[in-house]
Design a protein around this motif. Structure first.
Motif, PDB file in Angstrom:
ATOM      1  N   PHE A  46       0.850  -1.192   0.000  1.00  0.00           N
ATOM      2  CA  PHE A  46       0.000   0.000   0.000  1.00  0.00           C
ATOM      3  C   PHE A  46       0.883   1.238   0.000  1.00  0.00           C
ATOM      4  CE2 PHE A  46      -2.879  -3.222   1.375  1.00  0.00           C
ATOM      5  CZ  PHE A  46      -4.123  -2.814   0.913  1.00  0.00           C
ATOM      6  N   ALA A  47       0.535   2.208  -0.839  1.00  0.00           N
ATOM      7  CA  ALA A  47       1.287   3.462  -0.877  1.00  0.00           C
ATOM      8  C   ALA A  47       1.063   4.227   0.420  1.00  0.00           C
ATOM      9  CB  ALA A  47       0.854   4.310  -2.068  1.00  0.00           C
ATOM     10  N   SER A  48       2.031   5.031   0.815  1.00  0.00           N
ATOM     11  CA  SER A  48       1.899   5.840   2.021  1.00  0.00           C
ATOM     12  C   SER A  48       1.383   7.224   1.667  1.00  0.00           C
ATOM     13  CB  SER A  48       3.258   5.965   2.722  1.00  0.00           C
ATOM     14  OG  SER A  48       4.192   6.570   1.847  1.00  0.00           O
ATOM     15  N   TYR A  54      -6.257   3.599  -1.116  1.00  0.00           N
ATOM     16  CA  TYR A  54      -6.828   3.331  -2.431  1.00  0.00           C
ATOM     17  C   TYR A  54      -5.760   3.131  -3.503  1.00  0.00           C
ATOM     18  CZ  TYR A  54     -10.614   5.397   0.204  1.00  0.00           C
ATOM     19  OH  TYR A  54     -11.533   5.683   1.179  1.00  0.00           O
ATOM     20  N   ILE A  55      -4.505   3.180  -3.126  1.00  0.00           N
ATOM     21  CA  ILE A  55      -3.408   3.065  -4.081  1.00  0.00           C
ATOM     22  C   ILE A  55      -2.500   1.912  -3.669  1.00  0.00           C
ATOM     23  CG2 ILE A  55      -1.484   4.247  -5.209  1.00  0.00           C
ATOM     24  CD1 ILE A  55      -4.177   5.536  -5.754  1.00  0.00           C
ATOM     25  N   LEU A  90      10.039   5.982  -5.090  1.00  0.00           N
ATOM     26  CA  LEU A  90       8.812   5.386  -5.593  1.00  0.00           C
ATOM     27  C   LEU A  90       7.803   6.484  -5.907  1.00  0.00           C
ATOM     28  CD1 LEU A  90       8.475   2.275  -3.269  1.00  0.00           C
ATOM     29  CD2 LEU A  90       9.688   2.529  -5.431  1.00  0.00           C
ATOM     30  N   ASP A  91       7.580   6.740  -7.186  1.00  0.00           N
ATOM     31  CA  ASP A  91       6.648   7.795  -7.586  1.00  0.00           C
ATOM     32  C   ASP A  91       5.362   7.180  -8.136  1.00  0.00           C
ATOM     33  OD1 ASP A  91       7.282   6.874 -10.100  1.00  0.00           O
ATOM     34  OD2 ASP A  91       8.664   8.532 -10.552  1.00  0.00           O
ATOM     35  N   SER A  92       4.561   8.000  -8.798  1.00  0.00           N
ATOM     36  CA  SER A  92       3.246   7.556  -9.259  1.00  0.00           C
ATOM     37  C   SER A  92       3.317   6.533 -10.384  1.00  0.00           C
ATOM     38  CB  SER A  92       2.411   8.754  -9.709  1.00  0.00           C
ATOM     39  OG  SER A  92       3.038   9.426 -10.787  1.00  0.00           O
ATOM     40  N   THR A 161       6.971   1.029   3.199  1.00  0.00           N
ATOM     41  CA  THR A 161       6.709   1.903   2.066  1.00  0.00           C
ATOM     42  C   THR A 161       7.587   3.135   2.149  1.00  0.00           C
ATOM     43  OG1 THR A 161       4.935   2.999   3.290  1.00  0.00           O
ATOM     44  CG2 THR A 161       4.299   1.182   1.857  1.00  0.00           C
ATOM     45  N   ILE A 162       7.725   3.831   1.023  1.00  0.00           N
ATOM     46  CA  ILE A 162       8.502   5.052   0.942  1.00  0.00           C
ATOM     47  C   ILE A 162       7.587   6.152   0.453  1.00  0.00           C
ATOM     48  CG2 ILE A 162      10.491   6.146  -0.172  1.00  0.00           C
ATOM     49  CD1 ILE A 162      11.673   3.366  -0.544  1.00  0.00           C
TER      50      ILE A 162
END
Length: 295
Positions: A46-48, A54-55, A90-92, A161-162
């Motif tokens: 999971f993204a932070s 939701y990501i 870690l980007d989009s 996560t980063i």
């Protein structure tokens, strides 16, 4: 996000009944019918930050992330390559928003593209791009089935996560999970979830006739797919997706003289294996067959 709420490892299956797999070159991504290899397993992160519920990120068996790159798949085409990468930050490009569509999922990028499993002839066959489908026939190519094969031990546990460098502006509605009670019973065992097998249907082997209507079945290896329908019209639509050819006539060979003749109405019973030939309507043979159907 119900599909990924407590998922640790998943397999992702396309509309073509093929799995999203990480190539051994540790760079490419494609589709394969075998989901038993480690290459078909994707770890869920999971993204932070804001809207992180939701990501997600999907990490391959090589420790690299499923990435929506800016590289065109083919010059002049809209589809862009999907790769395995391990960026310093870690980007989009490595973040995906799962969008539920009934019992399936669409994976949306920040820029509105969707993860797409391509069909048709090489080089499109088995490729994976991110794009917005422009044709009705390819709308299902962005739909994916999710097989959860391993769950998290704890509901609140997340993989490290980063912070991502982009600020996403999503406003999804608050999700509700109908599976939370089911997962709670499974969490204490940390066991692999075995989903009931899908009905496999029948295997269709096919060749594509050239513009002259010729078929080189002796030297050119045919392709195949699993088909679950019973009608010729359904099979024709499926072959259009597989070959990328809009106008085709589905034929089979007369066992007595070897001539091609169009299939009509229903397919053979009992999911019997079939060998067919997709004849372009624009070819000489296609025009002759079309005339025969009118007689």
């Amino acid at each position: 996000m119900d599909f990924f709420r407590n998922a640790k490892t998943v397999r992702v299956r396309s509309h073509h009944d093929k799995y999203l797999v990480a190539d051994d070159d540790q760079d490419s991504v494609n589709q394969d019918r075998s989901g038993s290899s480690k290459n078909a397993r994707w770890s869920v992160e999971f993204a932070s930050g804001a809207n992180s519920d939701y990501i997600i990120r999907l990490k391959s068996c090589y420790g690299k992330y499923l990435t929506a790159s800016n590289q065109p798949f083919l010059l002049g085409m809209t589809g862009r390559k999907v790769l395995q990468t391990l960026p310093r930050r870690l980007d989009s490009s490595v973040e995906w928003e799962p969008v539920r569509e009934g019992s399936q999922v669409k994976f949306k990028t920040r820029y509105g593209n969707f993860l797409r499993a391509n069909g048709g002839l090489p080089p499109w066959r088995n490729s994976v791009t991110h794009d917005i489908p422009s044709r009705t026939a390819t709308q299902d190519w962005i739909l994916w089935d999710i097989d959860v094969i391993e769950i998290q031990v704890s509901v609140n546990h997340r993989a490290p996560t980063i912070e991502h460098v982009d600020s996403l502006d999503f406003n999804p509605s608050s999700p509700t999970s109908s599976k939370s009670a089911h997962y709670s019973r499974l969490e204490s065992t940390d066991s692999t979830i075995s989903l009931p097998p899908k009905s496999e249907g029948r295997t269709i082997y096919y060749h594509v006739a050239d513009e002259s209507g010729d078929v080189d079945e002796d030297t050119v290896e045919g392709s195949s797919f699993t088909f679950k329908g019973n009608g010729v019209e359904e099979l024709t639509l499926k072959l259009k997706e597989e070959t990328g050819i809009e106008g085709i006539i589905v034929c089979t060979r007369n066992p007595l003289n070897g001539n091609l003749y169009p299939l009509r109405l229903q397919l053979p019973p009992n999911n019997a294996i079939m060998h067919v030939v997709a004849v372009p309507e624009s070819s000489k043979l296609g025009k002759d067959l079309a005339k025969q159907r009118l007689l």
